[in-house]
Design an enzyme around this catalytic site. Structure first.
Site, mmCIF file in Angstrom:
data_model
loop_
_atom_site.group_PDB
_atom_site.id
_atom_site.type_symbol
_atom_site.label_atom_id
_atom_site.label_comp_id
_atom_site.label_asym_id
_atom_site.label_seq_id
_atom_site.Cartn_x
_atom_site.Cartn_y
_atom_site.Cartn_z
ATOM 1 N N ASN B 24 6.457 -10.292 0.342
ATOM 2 C CA ASN B 24 5.729 -11.928 -0.115
ATOM 3 C C ASN B 24 6.101 -11.724 -1.700
ATOM 4 O O ASN B 24 5.546 -10.250 -2.521
ATOM 5 C CB ASN B 24 3.988 -11.748 0.137
ATOM 6 C CG ASN B 24 3.165 -12.525 -1.333
ATOM 7 O OD1 ASN B 24 3.671 -13.381 -1.597
ATOM 8 N ND2 ASN B 24 1.759 -11.792 -0.908
ATOM 9 N N LYS B 26 5.109 -13.133 -4.358
ATOM 10 C CA LYS B 26 3.397 -13.334 -5.507
ATOM 11 C C LYS B 26 4.031 -14.676 -6.760
ATOM 12 O O LYS B 26 5.470 -15.378 -6.635
ATOM 13 C CB LYS B 26 2.921 -12.221 -5.386
ATOM 14 C CG LYS B 26 2.323 -11.489 -4.585
ATOM 15 C CD LYS B 26 0.819 -10.508 -4.772
ATOM 16 C CE LYS B 26 0.967 -10.210 -3.599
ATOM 17 N NZ LYS B 26 -0.545 -9.101 -3.792
ATOM 18 N N HIS B 107 -3.959 -15.741 2.269
ATOM 19 C CA HIS B 107 -3.608 -14.652 1.299
ATOM 20 C C HIS B 107 -4.577 -14.583 0.926
ATOM 21 O O HIS B 107 -5.243 -15.316 0.392
ATOM 22 C CB HIS B 107 -2.479 -14.890 0.769
ATOM 23 C CG HIS B 107 -1.978 -14.027 0.780
ATOM 24 N ND1 HIS B 107 -3.178 -13.276 -0.571
ATOM 25 C CD2 HIS B 107 -1.489 -12.069 1.047
ATOM 26 C CE1 HIS B 107 -2.983 -12.115 -0.696
ATOM 27 N NE2 HIS B 107 -1.411 -11.371 -0.166
ATOM 28 N N GLU B 155 -4.358 -7.613 6.290
ATOM 29 C CA GLU B 155 -5.124 -6.892 5.311
ATOM 30 C C GLU B 155 -6.365 -6.536 4.703
ATOM 31 O O GLU B 155 -6.804 -7.603 3.587
ATOM 32 C CB GLU B 155 -3.735 -7.943 4.061
ATOM 33 C CG GLU B 155 -2.893 -7.990 4.059
ATOM 34 C CD GLU B 155 -1.639 -8.364 3.569
ATOM 35 O OE1 GLU B 155 -0.751 -7.683 2.741
ATOM 36 O OE2 GLU B 155 -2.455 -9.168 2.054
ATOM 37 N N ILE B 160 -5.219 -3.601 -0.613
ATOM 38 C CA ILE B 160 -4.011 -4.601 -1.701
ATOM 39 C C ILE B 160 -3.381 -3.886 -2.875
ATOM 40 O O ILE B 160 -4.162 -4.041 -3.452
ATOM 41 C CB ILE B 160 -4.223 -5.856 -1.793
ATOM 42 C CG1 ILE B 160 -4.228 -6.517 -0.124
ATOM 43 C CG2 ILE B 160 -3.330 -6.990 -2.748
ATOM 44 C CD1 ILE B 160 -4.268 -8.237 -0.241
ATOM 45 N N ALA B 216 4.231 -6.503 -0.940
ATOM 46 C CA ALA B 216 4.880 -7.238 -1.414
ATOM 47 C C ALA B 216 5.060 -5.881 -2.848
ATOM 48 O O ALA B 216 6.435 -5.857 -3.175
ATOM 49 C CB ALA B 216 2.963 -7.753 -2.247
ATOM 50 N N SER B 217 4.052 -5.859 -3.740
ATOM 51 C CA SER B 217 4.556 -4.437 -4.837
ATOM 52 C C SER B 217 4.664 -3.501 -4.575
ATOM 53 O O SER B 217 6.220 -3.191 -5.205
ATOM 54 C CB SER B 217 3.410 -4.447 -5.720
ATOM 55 O OG SER B 217 1.995 -3.576 -4.879
#
Lengths: 246, 246, 246, 246
Positions: B24, B26, B107, B155, B160, B216-217
């Site tokens: 993701n 983002k 999300h 999640e 997160i 993601a990150s």
């Protein structure tokens, strides 16, 4: 003496001048993907022929496709966020780098929190996007004027999509809102919208004091884009010339 | 005997198989525009080398740019709307025609109304998009399973962006949610996410019963995309092979 | 010469005068039900002794219980709706008939759409409720001033609940916002809030030009309501007297 | 053999039994303040005479006023919050302590985020409130059933306020949703609503398998509350007796 609202104004890299016709493509399938390119082609030609600036606000996913045309492309919305962990949001930098020169904000189909309008407007200034904030009433327009946006578009929501032009049904709202908004912040340009479907509507809107129109179904749903855009541009040109010769 | 969750499943034009690594992007600036293309290039190479499917979910405005890569592209959100007068919304047809094969929904950074999740999922089925619905708890996962999405990604929001992997901090939530979701609807595939930063996290996540990860990150902010993606893909491959040989 | 902001102003049936201390009870359990009545009892006594107006904004369900006290009761929110088919909404007529004299709007914990702020303010005028619109910045305050509310309360959200008084941390925001708001609409009264915990904070806030304070945890969470309210009222009185004698 | 859905069930302190008629007073002025008390008086009498449980869901500010009546009072909404810094929210403890025995959630006029429905339902269990979750479709009902609410009320939004009874226009949605919801969670009671205006509608709704009705304008806007409530209660009683004798 003429309409001061129709004088060409150098602004945001000369991308915009007035009168401006801004076409909101919403989520219409008639103007999605390849068909958005087709409309952009026609728009570019008519804009070039008449000298009247005509902008398109396509779906986010189509901004990239319209980048190559010599017409101003607007995003339909941005969020007041900075780059980071925001899934599914619209980032100012993203619409800018995809080819937009500006963005619509607070459309009646995408109303925003007051505090988000402020933060989104800050982001437009930071990344040099032209801001077009939609408002439903003169009072809301006056409130928004305090945020110093580039453009305020006044659209009575009850007329959107009706084919009954705001310039015919509520001429006083144009006169009144232009005057009231300028009183708060004279640097703000005022467009009007809702129900605009023919050249006459465009002409009256400008004569009443607005600097152009925000239009959607009036163009998108027209049977012949070339004809209707030509009619709009001619009407805007006529209104502009009236001003010049007076 | 192996993990039934890792068997390759022919689905939505064979675009997806499992284990799946879904990245993701983002609203990160690190993976916007040209940089999204750079990441896609690397992703395509590693996916091709390892045979592990790796998807990217870029910003809406970048979907078009990533179309040419042989990797599955996901939208970060869609609205449950039909083509029409919806300014600033995300239309299923638009993300599809721009090159997405699927979309993330709900999300934690873009939570949806229950009734909108249902209508958005209907739209994904109508235009043939793979749906990945994010949920924060096993109960919410069970609820969503009733809507028959393709994939549910669990999640825990509190993990997160922390770097503390859900597979380490809350292994029981993976075990429990996979079991509970499959009990309601055995056709749903379960991914897990939050805090995934290394190959070991990916390996454990799959071993615990998920069919891959949503990250993601952990990828976007890594110092070397090639190395981290290789590490993720190798770990997924190892988990998959373990299954085959058992 | 004195502070024009502290002159008593006859307004909405003389229910309010300035300086005003408005206590937001939020959803705190410390001030719910019978405990709200206890606080109202103390408030009434101190207000009567000092002549300083102190209002309470209890939970909606407690408005009815506080009706009998001789202090101004505020709602924490209203929706911009008319009587009708609106389940779970807050109707202006309902909070009025339950005993409120006014309502808070757009609190940072209950942000509103720009268009809803306008419609809610219209409703307050129609049913004769005093409006207190919360804003986070001077610019937002200026925007809201265009709607002609009775009171604007400026609260930098980052200070809410911190115990760091806005009058200490950001004295310039009070000076600047009072001036800017009055320039747009001189009839608007300005309160300030966030981090107010002692008499000194109240005194400075008024000296800086605000007409009182909006306070929550500073009162609600205090160990002794009688003492803290007395301290606040004394400080407000001192600031008011300073004005009279200058 | 009879309808298992109409058996009296001891639940939440015996405050509710079935069939249940739940009247949503929305934000109607016809049933606000003193008029809500008048309706409660009539409701109490008819409920006592017939033995049919009839609940009222007044505006938040009126809950306190209806506390004294021997009928079950419901809130129209709660937020999934704990006591604390939440301005303008509806706290479970607050509606409970004001006299509610339960709460409506996710009404079509107050749709909730999926994740908020889960957290609000947790709060109802913690403070012992009966939960009535409104859903628009069978699928949404099945999803909500996973959260283990006490009652699910199925209301096709297109019929709300029309006077066209769901039991007449869409009998299959009642049959189908009762069956589907019970399959996911057999402890859930199902009500139906939308367009219910006469005794016959109530009778059919129960015969089709629901355990009662959620009604609003059908009662509130009736010219004679006593007559219409009597008609509803008689119909519910008849449906209940049919069951007993079969």
């Amino acid at each position: 003496m003429g309409f001061i609202n129709c004088v060409n104004v150098s602004m945001v890299s000369n991308l915009i001048n007035y009168p401006l016709i801004l076409v909101n493509l919403k989520s219409y399938s008639e103007t999605m993907g390849a068909k958005a390119e087709e409309l952009a082609e026609i728009t570019q030609k008519i804009s070039s022929d008449t000298g009247i600036r005509i902008g398109l606000a396509p779906q986010f996913t189509d901004i990239q496709r319209l980048k190559r045309f010599e017409i101003p492309i607007f995003s339909q919305h941005i969020d007041g966020i900075f780059p980071g962990a925001h899934t599914g949001h619209i980032l100012a930098e993203a619409v800018k780098s995809s080819g937009s020169v500006g963005t619509i904000l607070n459309h009646s189909e995408r109303r925003m929190l007051l505090s988000d309008i402020e933060s989104a407007l800050k982001r437009t200034k930071e990344v040099d996007l032209i801001s077009v904030v939609c408002v439903n009433t003169t009072n809301v327009g006056m409130a928004v004027a305090a945020f110093d946006p580039d453009i305020i578009a006044i659209e009575p929501p009850e007329l959107i999509g009706t084919g009954i032009a705001v310039s015919k049904a509520k001429p006083e709202i144009i006169l009144e809102s232009v005057e009231a908004i300028k009183r708060i912040n004279k640097n703000v340009t005022v467009l009007c919208g809702a129900g605009i479907t023919c050249g006459e509507d465009v002409f009256s809107a400008i004569k009443l004091g607005s600097s152009g129109v925000l239009v959607a179904s009036g163009i998108v749903k027209a049977s012949n884009w070339k004809n209707i855009l030509q009619e709009f541009a001619d009407a805007a040109l006529k209104a502009k010339k009236d001003e010049g010769t007076e």
